[in-house]
Design an enzyme around this catalytic site. Structure first.
Site, PDB file in Angstrom:
ATOM      1  N   GLU A  43      54.510  50.674  37.179  1.00  0.00           N
ATOM      2  CA  GLU A  43      56.015  50.427  36.720  1.00  0.00           C
ATOM      3  C   GLU A  43      56.827  49.077  37.947  1.00  0.00           C
ATOM      4  O   GLU A  43      57.517  50.322  38.783  1.00  0.00           O
ATOM      5  CB  GLU A  43      56.034  51.280  35.762  1.00  0.00           C
ATOM      6  CG  GLU A  43      55.633  51.027  34.408  1.00  0.00           C
ATOM      7  CD  GLU A  43      56.235  52.087  33.759  1.00  0.00           C
ATOM      8  OE1 GLU A  43      56.367  52.748  32.206  1.00  0.00           O
ATOM      9  OE2 GLU A  43      57.655  52.852  34.133  1.00  0.00           O
ATOM     10  N   CYS A  44      56.898  48.445  37.691  1.00  0.00           N
ATOM     11  CA  CYS A  44      57.815  47.429  38.761  1.00  0.00           C
ATOM     12  C   CYS A  44      57.799  47.303  39.292  1.00  0.00           C
ATOM     13  O   CYS A  44      56.998  47.067  40.405  1.00  0.00           O
ATOM     14  CB  CYS A  44      59.248  47.831  37.414  1.00  0.00           C
ATOM     15  SG  CYS A  44      60.531  46.764  37.933  1.00  0.00           S
ATOM     16  N   GLY A  45      58.255  48.591  40.439  1.00  0.00           N
ATOM     17  CA  GLY A  45      58.763  48.568  41.902  1.00  0.00           C
ATOM     18  C   GLY A  45      57.021  49.067  41.986  1.00  0.00           C
ATOM     19  O   GLY A  45      56.800  48.775  43.221  1.00  0.00           O
TER      20      GLY A  45
END
Length: 427
Positions: free
Chosen positions: A323-325
């Site tokens: 997720e994301c990073g």
């Protein structure tokens, strides 16, 4: 230990930057020092403030998201903690997602039937505090404004002016916090520095608690709290994607929602944390690997040279999700803010850059037809990354908070998938 029953109170403000977080932390620490069984909660999709809440009072801090969570989820989270729950609002009291403000702190007040104490930043305010407070009190009769705290008061004379202006108001002034050094959080581009990175967190929390205790009538404030109606507890709403789940957990990967991890554990899943920054590899017995969001852009050199971590991730055959990073680390490379390119895992055909910042922010409605999280989801996106390349099969069909179609989000390639969105709950 002081027993107050399951009661709650919401701290909000007219706008962001009014001092809600600082005063919430001071109240949590001051009350816990008095022996009150108190815990915090945070309105909306926030990963950073809850960690400070935990540090301030030693109790878990759930997110309560009136846009993204089912009412039963919010109710159960609100009644699963301490005797007294202090909910820290987000932005202004009535500020929510477009077009109609759904998800605002006011929605939590209505849903939970809890009173609101409003923190008013008075740094550039004097007699105009009267119509400000009166307007918020009258705006929605289903939202009970029970008291105000006057923050950033400049002098005793300034305090006298403010109190005089509010003397005929039916809204009690619970305290006046004078402007003083050492009360601010250190910050960076996405908000506050994480709790674990604060240079002297305990001293800071005690200093804020001392200021709050001297300025606010804590007895009067806690007496405003109202009972939180309890519902029958529901079972897990987010099914565990595996029985043994390896989760990256360190300063680069710190953004995992506790309520989702709790759902997984309630189904019997075992959580196996590992630290990529310490060059640790996922547990070889894991049947699912999760790289949460965080700040990998601050640790690109370390991640690029973490050979054991890289080898373990590339050798894994179980499903991997980022997720994301974490999603960015699954890609080929991240370019840092200075324009330097750092090799990542290369498990997805993705390249991202912080050299040219572009804000992506807002709630998302997502649907996946494949991958480990197939189905409909509520989610949130918040990052400053430019995508240089993203090639392959998209993971999610996406809409914004207003129902407008967005480009497909994320990628899936074989057993590896991810996206910039932070999943919050089943839709």
């Amino acid at each position: 230990m002081t027993c107050l029953g399951q009661r709650g109170l919401i701290l909000s403000a007219p706008s962001s930057g009014s001092g809600k977080t600082t005063l919430t932390l001071g109240l949590l620490r001051a009350l816990s020092r008095r022996g009150v069984d108190v815990s915090g909660a945070k309105s909306g999709p926030d990963y950073i403030d809850p960690r400070f809440h935990v540090a301030a009072c030693g109790r878990d801090c759930p997110n309560l998201d009136a846009w993204a969570m089912q009412p039963s989820r919010i109710q159960n989270l609100a009644t699963s903690g301490a005797d007294l729950l202090l909910i820290e609002g987000a932005m202004g009291l009535f500020d929510g997602a477009p077009p109609d403000g759904r998800g605002a702190t006011a929605d939590l007040a209505r849903q939970l039937g809890l009173p609101v104490v409003m923190v008013v930043d008075c740094a550039r305010l004097a007699h105009s505090v009267t119509p400000l407070v009166a307007g918020f009190a009258a705006h929605d009769r289903d939202v009970h404004l029970a008291g105000v705290i006057l923050n950033n008061v400049g002098s005793p004379r300034h305090e006298t002016m403010l109190r005089s202006a509010l003397k005929d108001s039916r809204i009690p002034v619970l305290g006046t916090v004078h402007r003083q050094a050492g009360m601010e959080h250190p910050s960076r581009h996405l908000g506050l520095v994480q709790a674990g990175e604060h240079p002297d967190l305990q001293a800071y929390l005690n200093r804020v608690a001392d200021a709050v205790e001297a300025a606010i009538d804590l007895d009067a404030l806690t007496e405003l709290a109202e009972p939180i109606p309890a519902l029958a507890q529901t079972g897990p709403q987010v099914s565990a994607p595996g029985k043994r789940i390896a989760i990256a957990s360190d300063r680069a990967f710190a953004f995992a929602y506790p309520h989702i991890l709790a759902d997984w554990q309630a189904e019997g899943a075992v959580i196996l944390p590992f630290s990529p920054l310490s060059d640790e590899t996922p547990d070889p017995t894991a049947d699912f690997i999760f790289l949460p969001g965080g700040y990998p852009e601050l640790h690109t050199e370390t991640l690029a040279t973490a050979r054991t971590f890289r080898a373990g991730m590339r050798a894994a055959t179980c499903p991997i999700y980022g997720e994301c990073g974490g999603y960015m680390v699954l890609g080929h490379a991240i370019t840092d803010k200075d324009g330097n390119k750092h090799e990542m895992l290369g498990l997805l055909d993705l390249e991202t850059s912080f050299a040219t910042r572009k804000l992506h922010l807002g709630y998302r409605s997502l649907t996946a037809t494949h991958g480990p999280f197939a189905g409909d989801w509520t989610a949130h996106e918040f990052h400053y990354v430019t995508t240089l390349r993203a090639e392959g099969t998209p993971l999610f069909i996406a809409c914004d908070a207003e129902g407008n179609a967005l480009p497909p989000m994320g990628l899936i390639r074989g057993h590896v998938s991810g996206s910039f969105a932070h999943l919050i709950d089943r839709a």
